[in-house]
Design a protein around this motif. Structure first.
Motif, short mmCIF file in Angstrom:
data_model
loop_
_atom_site.label_atom_id
_atom_site.label_comp_id
_atom_site.label_asym_id
_atom_site.label_seq_id
_atom_site.Cartn_x
_atom_site.Cartn_y
_atom_site.Cartn_z
N ILE A 580 85.97 -7.95 9.04
CA ILE A 580 85.43 -9.28 8.70
C ILE A 580 84.42 -9.15 7.58
CG2 ILE A 580 84.30 -11.32 9.62
CD1 ILE A 580 87.04 -10.73 10.84
N ALA A 581 83.59 -8.11 7.65
CA ALA A 581 82.64 -7.87 6.57
C ALA A 581 83.38 -7.61 5.26
CB ALA A 581 81.74 -6.69 6.91
N GLY A 582 84.52 -6.91 5.33
CA GLY A 582 85.32 -6.68 4.13
C GLY A 582 85.89 -7.95 3.56
N MET A 583 86.23 -8.92 4.42
CA MET A 583 86.78 -10.19 3.96
C MET A 583 85.75 -11.03 3.21
SD MET A 583 89.08 -11.47 7.18
CE MET A 583 90.54 -10.58 7.73
N VAL A 584 84.48 -10.87 3.54
CA VAL A 584 83.45 -11.71 2.93
C VAL A 584 82.62 -10.94 1.91
CG1 VAL A 584 83.32 -13.23 4.91
CG2 VAL A 584 81.85 -11.23 4.84
N GLY A 585 83.17 -9.85 1.38
CA GLY A 585 82.51 -9.16 0.28
C GLY A 585 81.76 -7.92 0.66
N GLY A 586 81.80 -7.53 1.94
CA GLY A 586 81.14 -6.30 2.34
C GLY A 586 81.90 -5.08 1.84
N GLU A 587 81.18 -4.00 1.65
CA GLU A 587 81.81 -2.79 1.15
C GLU A 587 82.21 -1.90 2.32
OE1 GLU A 587 78.47 -1.56 -1.28
OE2 GLU A 587 79.52 -2.19 -3.09
N GLY A 588 82.65 -0.70 1.99
CA GLY A 588 82.94 0.29 3.01
C GLY A 588 84.37 0.25 3.51
N LEU A 589 84.57 0.76 4.72
CA LEU A 589 85.91 0.90 5.28
C LEU A 589 86.55 -0.46 5.54
CD1 LEU A 589 85.17 3.79 7.80
CD2 LEU A 589 86.30 3.98 5.58
N GLY A 590 85.75 -1.47 5.87
CA GLY A 590 86.32 -2.80 6.10
C GLY A 590 86.99 -3.35 4.87
N TYR A 591 86.34 -3.23 3.73
CA TYR A 591 86.92 -3.71 2.48
C TYR A 591 88.17 -2.91 2.11
CZ TYR A 591 87.48 -4.79 -2.46
OH TYR A 591 88.01 -5.16 -3.67
N ARG A 592 88.13 -1.60 2.31
CA ARG A 592 89.29 -0.78 1.98
C ARG A 592 90.48 -1.10 2.90
NH1 ARG A 592 88.15 3.51 -1.27
NH2 ARG A 592 90.40 3.38 -1.68
N SER A 593 90.19 -1.43 4.17
CA SER A 593 91.29 -1.78 5.08
C SER A 593 91.93 -3.10 4.66
CB SER A 593 90.76 -1.87 6.51
OG SER A 593 89.80 -2.90 6.64
N VAL A 594 91.13 -4.06 4.23
CA VAL A 594 91.68 -5.33 3.72
C VAL A 594 92.52 -5.06 2.48
CG1 VAL A 594 91.11 -7.58 2.75
CG2 VAL A 594 89.82 -6.70 4.69
#
Length: 636
Positions: A580-594
């Motif tokens: 969810i953090a990756g979906m709203v512009g967060g970095e890290g593994l969340g963004y890479r998974s998206v």
């Protein structure tokens, strides 16, 4: 005597001094001689063979026996169930589903629940997402039904077979630790993108609780009941079907309930692999930055989950539960009336939902969020800048530029050795090195820093509230519905207002993760405080302890295992919010998974998935081991 007693601690400390000195020297050497940041030359490029497998799957999907005889039949079953369920619900006039739900639940005598569930059925139509809710109901109904059909037999097998239980326990532990995102990656690799892969990912994600609780229910059947059945000549099958399963029904019902909740948790994320329905609507609210609309649609998801949960509970009769006997004649009359009503509704032309208020009444929520953003901008903007500039960026530099990776591995391994033993220490060391050789070290450090910040905020909020509620049953009963609601709302909904308040970046994901993680932290902390032995409290009071002394000297120490488990759950909830953090512009593994899911990059998805799994496993096992170590005071 006193001299001997006083010298004992000093001798132990003296013996530990060389070990402590050696450990400090090792850390200093690792920092001086070690390398900042994990060396890129060590990258094993795991993505390449995975992408090769993805290419092979694309080329052989239509001819290899594995797809022809294993995957395609299962895919056909899921697709058949989705199409027939969606088609049947769409064919029914709008007033038939709420009527059926009311009658099913009312049979258990819970008329208020039945009425509320019937309203929950029509709620999506009122807010203009009737068709989308049908897609979501179909996805959840088929996924939950297949999870139950697969999970209960496996649960029975593991309950009756110790070897099977021992073999499956680590797998089930890992499945419950892994964030939902990770399940989508192998499913996309094998089944592609669409509604069916989304359903298969939901089935896999929702399996562990029904397996565990079915096995637990059978294992907890009193041995005397089983022995009595054997004495009367019952076979193993008769003992299972006539004694063990009926007595295990309450636990199985709890498993079904948890399966429904798990399926709800992946509905929104499944839109990344092509799932239609309410999840797509919620994704649109993120693009529109409309928290009011997101709340309205999110409540539609909650309504679907509530209906499925209550219907599943009403269908199963628990042992000793009294219900009105329904004769065949009455059942035939009810079915006939529903059938006639459905036909008349189609013939007359009143099958479509008659009205829709849309999401216009959610505008006040948008207005309130905008007002808050504009009014408190002098607070939110400095907070956002402080968190990014002075916390996250510095933490990232500390892990990648200041500390050597060797020092980080040694420190984490030593912590695992002290908390859980040498097996966990070896696991921690291997896991951290493997994260590095997959090339995910920088992204993992970003996710770790965001997770630590979110967990610290969650602890500072949840633990004091949980301790306060644990001593006030009435206040806890009043707050309980709010906590239930917070745990059922799709996690993406939390991020929308914070994106508007803090702008796109890691901060909205962190704040949303805090809000998402607080409810279980409050519940478990309150439970631990409430379950402290009354005799211990009375003994402390008898010796003249004040309320503050009882709290800090008795309640909190004895509740520490539950408090540590509360922290464990908050860590897991924060990690689950990584995507969810990756979906709203967060970095890290969340963004890479998206990125991996949206670009169908299975290689990158495998690297990210492994890193998330290893990180979650380390944090989960360490916190659980710490909780076990803290159980000593409770035994006194």
């Amino acid at each position: 005597m006193s001299i001997a007693l006083s010298s004992t601690p000093s001798r132990k400390q003296f013996r530990r001094l060389p070990a402590a000195s050696g450990f400090v020297a090792l850390l200093v050497l690792a920092q001086i001689l070690g390398q900042r940041g994990f060396p890129e030359s060590w990258n094993i490029n795991l993505a390449n063979p995975v992408n090769d497998v993805q290419g092979w799957v694309r080329d052989n999907r239509g001819q290899h026996w594995l797809f022809t005889f294993v995957f395609e039949p299962f895919t056909w079953i899921v697709d058949f169930g989705l199409e027939r369920t969606s088609g049947f619900i769409s064919w029914l006039p709008w007033f038939i589903p709420p009527t059926i739900v009311f009658l099913v639940i009312a049979r258990s005598g819970k008329y208020w629940t039945a009425g509320f569930a019937a309203f929950a059925v029509i709620y999506p139509g009122i807010v203009g997402v009737w068709e989308q809710s049908i897609d979501t109901v179909s996805l959840m109904a088929v996924s939950v039904a297949l999870s139950i059909a697969i999970g209960i037999p496996i649960g029975i097998w593991t309950a009756l077979n110790k070897r099977a239980e021992s073999a499956l326990r680590p797998l089930l532990d890992a499945m419950q630790t892994v964030p939902a995102t990770v399940y989508l990656i192998p499913v996309v690799l094998i089944f592609g993108i669409g509604q069916v892969p989304a359903a298969i990912a939901t089935i896999i994600y929702a399996l562990p609780p029904i397996i565990r609780l079915t096995a637990l229910g059978i294992q907890q059947v009193p041995a005397s009941a089983v022995e009595a059945a054997k004495m009367f000549g019952a076979t193993k099958r008769q003992t299972l079907t006539k004694v063990q399963l009926p007595l295990a029904v309450p636990s199985i019902i709890a498993g079904i309930n948890q399966t429904v909740m798990m399926a709800l948790g992946i509905v929104v994320i499944a839109t990344l692999v092509g799932a239609a329905g309410l999840g797509q609507e919620i994704m649109q609210t993120v693009r529109m930055l409309s928290p009011g609309r997101g709340l309205v649609v999110g409540m539609a998801v909650v309504a679907v989950a509530f209906v499925l949960d209550r219907v599943s509970l009403a269908v199963v009769v628990a042992p000793g539960e009294q219900r009105r006997a329904l004769s065949r004649r009455k059942l035939a009359l009810i079915v006939s009336a529903l059938f006639v009503g459905a036909i008349l509704g189609r013939v007359i032309g009143i099958h479509e939902f008659p009205f829709s208020w849309g999401t216009s009444f959610a505008d006040p929520v948008d207005t309130a969020v905008n007002w808050f953003r504009d009014t408190f901008d002098v607070v939110t903007r400095p907070f956002n800048d402080f968190l990014v500039r002075d916390v996250l960026i510095r933490a990232r530099r500390l892990l990648n530029e200041t500390l050597s990776w060797q020092l980080i591995v040694i420190a984490a391994t030593t912590l695992a050795l002290f908390v859980s033993g040498w097996k966990m220490a070896v696991t921690t060391a291997i896991s951290l090195v493997f994260i590095g050789v997959t090339g995910m070290w920088p992204d993992a450090s970003k996710t770790l820093s965001q997770t630590v910040v979110a967990v610290l905020f969650s602890i500072l909020i949840a633990l004091p509230i949980g301790i306060w509620l644990g001593r006030r049953p009435r206040a806890e009963a009043a707050v309980s519905p709010l906590l239930d609601s917070l745990q059922t709302i799709p996690p993406l909904i939390y991020a929308i207002p914070f994106v508007m308040i803090f702008t796109v970046g890691p901060v909205p994901g962190i704040v949303a993760a805090v809000v998402y993680a607080i409810p279980p932290g409050i519940r478990l902390t309150s439970l631990g405080i409430r379950q402290v032995n009354k005799e211990s409290i009375e003994a402390a009071t008898t010796f003249g302890a004040t309320q503050r002394q009882v709290l800090w000297g008795v309640r909190i120490p004895l509740a520490m295992p539950s408090i540590i488990l509360a922290v464990n759950q908050m860590v897991m909830m924060v990690l689950a919010m990584a995507i969810i953090a990756g979906m709203v512009g967060g970095e890290g593994l969340g963004y890479r998974s998206v990125e991996a899911l949206t670009r169908s990059n299975s290689g990158l998805g495998a690297e990210v998935g492994i890193a998330i799994v290893l990180m979650a496993t380390i944090l989960d096992r360490l916190s659980q081991a710490l909780a076990k170590r803290m159980q000593a005071p409770a035994a006194l």
